[in-house]
Scaffold this motif. Structure first.
Motif, mmCIF file in Angstrom:
data_model
loop_
_atom_site.group_PDB
_atom_site.id
_atom_site.type_symbol
_atom_site.label_atom_id
_atom_site.label_comp_id
_atom_site.label_asym_id
_atom_site.label_seq_id
_atom_site.Cartn_x
_atom_site.Cartn_y
_atom_site.Cartn_z
ATOM 1 N N ARG A 117 0.872 -1.204 -0.099
ATOM 2 C CA ARG A 117 -0.041 -0.068 0.037
ATOM 3 C C ARG A 117 0.863 1.346 -0.018
ATOM 4 O O ARG A 117 0.619 2.352 -0.823
ATOM 5 C CB ARG A 117 -0.878 -0.015 1.314
ATOM 6 C CG ARG A 117 -1.952 0.963 1.227
ATOM 7 C CD ARG A 117 -2.998 0.852 2.441
ATOM 8 N NE ARG A 117 -2.472 0.328 3.753
ATOM 9 C CZ ARG A 117 -2.712 -0.632 4.126
ATOM 10 N NH1 ARG A 117 -3.420 -1.788 3.547
ATOM 11 N NH2 ARG A 117 -2.146 -1.030 5.350
ATOM 12 N N TRP A 118 2.013 1.238 0.770
ATOM 13 C CA TRP A 118 2.941 2.246 0.875
ATOM 14 C C TRP A 118 3.462 2.537 -0.420
ATOM 15 O O TRP A 118 3.804 3.789 -0.987
ATOM 16 C CB TRP A 118 3.906 2.221 1.917
ATOM 17 C CG TRP A 118 4.631 3.468 2.341
ATOM 18 C CD1 TRP A 118 4.100 4.523 2.865
ATOM 19 C CD2 TRP A 118 5.962 3.857 1.595
ATOM 20 N NE1 TRP A 118 5.494 5.426 2.939
ATOM 21 C CE2 TRP A 118 6.077 5.251 2.220
ATOM 22 C CE3 TRP A 118 6.647 3.177 0.477
ATOM 23 C CZ2 TRP A 118 7.348 5.808 1.847
ATOM 24 C CZ3 TRP A 118 7.869 4.091 0.088
ATOM 25 C CH2 TRP A 118 8.273 5.127 0.740
ATOM 26 N N ALA A 119 4.092 1.594 -1.090
ATOM 27 C CA ALA A 119 4.605 1.805 -2.536
ATOM 28 C C ALA A 119 3.576 2.265 -3.325
ATOM 29 O O ALA A 119 3.996 3.235 -4.058
ATOM 30 C CB ALA A 119 5.087 0.200 -2.856
ATOM 31 N N GLY A 120 2.470 1.789 -3.339
ATOM 32 C CA GLY A 120 1.466 2.310 -4.344
ATOM 33 C C GLY A 120 1.038 3.830 -4.056
ATOM 34 O O GLY A 120 0.787 4.364 -4.999
ATOM 35 N N ASP A 121 1.194 4.338 -2.857
ATOM 36 C CA ASP A 121 0.974 5.624 -2.613
ATOM 37 C C ASP A 121 2.042 6.595 -2.615
ATOM 38 O O ASP A 121 1.900 7.969 -2.886
ATOM 39 C CB ASP A 121 0.300 5.668 -1.184
ATOM 40 C CG ASP A 121 -1.065 5.193 -1.220
ATOM 41 O OD1 ASP A 121 -1.707 4.768 -2.220
ATOM 42 O OD2 ASP A 121 -1.631 4.727 -0.148
ATOM 43 N N ASN A 122 3.290 6.114 -2.304
ATOM 44 C CA ASN A 122 4.410 7.047 -2.167
ATOM 45 C C ASN A 122 5.461 7.057 -3.209
ATOM 46 O O ASN A 122 6.706 7.508 -3.232
ATOM 47 C CB ASN A 122 4.813 6.793 -0.725
ATOM 48 C CG ASN A 122 3.908 7.224 0.361
ATOM 49 O OD1 ASN A 122 3.618 8.436 0.237
ATOM 50 N ND2 ASN A 122 3.224 6.285 0.888
ATOM 51 N N CYS A 123 5.683 5.882 -3.767
ATOM 52 C CA CYS A 123 6.810 5.800 -4.883
ATOM 53 C C CYS A 123 6.728 6.975 -5.894
ATOM 54 O O CYS A 123 5.807 7.396 -6.545
ATOM 55 C CB CYS A 123 6.734 4.653 -5.829
ATOM 56 S SG CYS A 123 7.068 3.139 -4.609
ATOM 57 N N PRO A 124 7.929 7.713 -5.899
ATOM 58 C CA PRO A 124 8.095 8.605 -7.011
ATOM 59 C C PRO A 124 7.916 8.291 -8.565
ATOM 60 O O PRO A 124 8.397 7.004 -8.510
ATOM 61 C CB PRO A 124 9.463 9.328 -6.776
ATOM 62 C CG PRO A 124 9.882 8.547 -5.567
ATOM 63 C CD PRO A 124 9.029 7.213 -5.305
#
Length: 183
Positions: A117-124
């Motif tokens: 979830r964090w990768a989907g929301d925060n990856c540049p």
């Protein structure tokens, strides 16, 4: 010439002591009203087991990810995740046994779902970025940058048990050493 007897001398000393005592009363009152107290924020933060866990995790993630930055190609990203998790192991063991004697126990586990979830929301990403795909593998978020694997974050669940009860949170620790999120 004035002659002072023993009785007069005793009364003079008694009066001087009374004047001195009266002069010290306002000083004592001011000290009690404005007296020194410890830095409340520092002492509360030091005694906060959750914050202590986050600080240790920040340091451990930074050290473990610094060892692999720029060392692996993107196709070797699973090796990066393995090396980061291996590098985190001593820090996690330290945390698990850190304050057991004082009645505080820590349980730490990787949170794969929150990492995704964090990768989907925060990856540049986006048109002005030159970064490649982002992937969450076993609680570690990595991204392809110039065909190399870059570690962005590690996501763990931390359960703290004390004599007063327990608390649980999911902690996202960025590889640059700052806590990104805690819930």
């Amino acid at each position: 010439m004035v002659r002072v007897t023993r009785e007069d001398r005793g009364q003079l000393v008694l009066v001087a002591a009374a004047v001195l005592a009266l002069a010290l009363v306002p000083i004592a009152f001011a000290y009690l009203q404005l007296g020194y107290h410890a830095d409340v924020r520092a002492s509360v933060e030091y005694d906060d087991p959750q914050r202590n866990a986050e600080r240790l995790l920040e340091r451990s993630v930074y050290e473990a990810s610094a060892d692999v930055q720029g060392e692996y190609d993107w196709w070797q990203r699973e090796n990066v995740v393995r090396d980061v998790r291996d590098g985190l192991q001593p820090g996690l063991e330290t945390l698990r046994s850190a304050r057991v004697e004082s009645g505080t126990a820590y349980e730490v586990s990787y949170n794969r779902t929150a990492a995704e979830r964090w990768a989907g929301d925060n990856c540049p990403s986006g048109p002005s970025r030159e970064f490649g795909p982002c992937e969450a593998i076993d609680g570690v978020v990595v991204q392809e940058r110039a065909d190399e694997t870059d570690v962005l974050a590690v996501v763990v669940d931390v359960r703290v048990t004390t004599e007063r009860g327990w608390s649980q949170s999911t902690v996202v620790v960025r590889s640059v050493g700052e806590t990104a999120d805690s819930s």
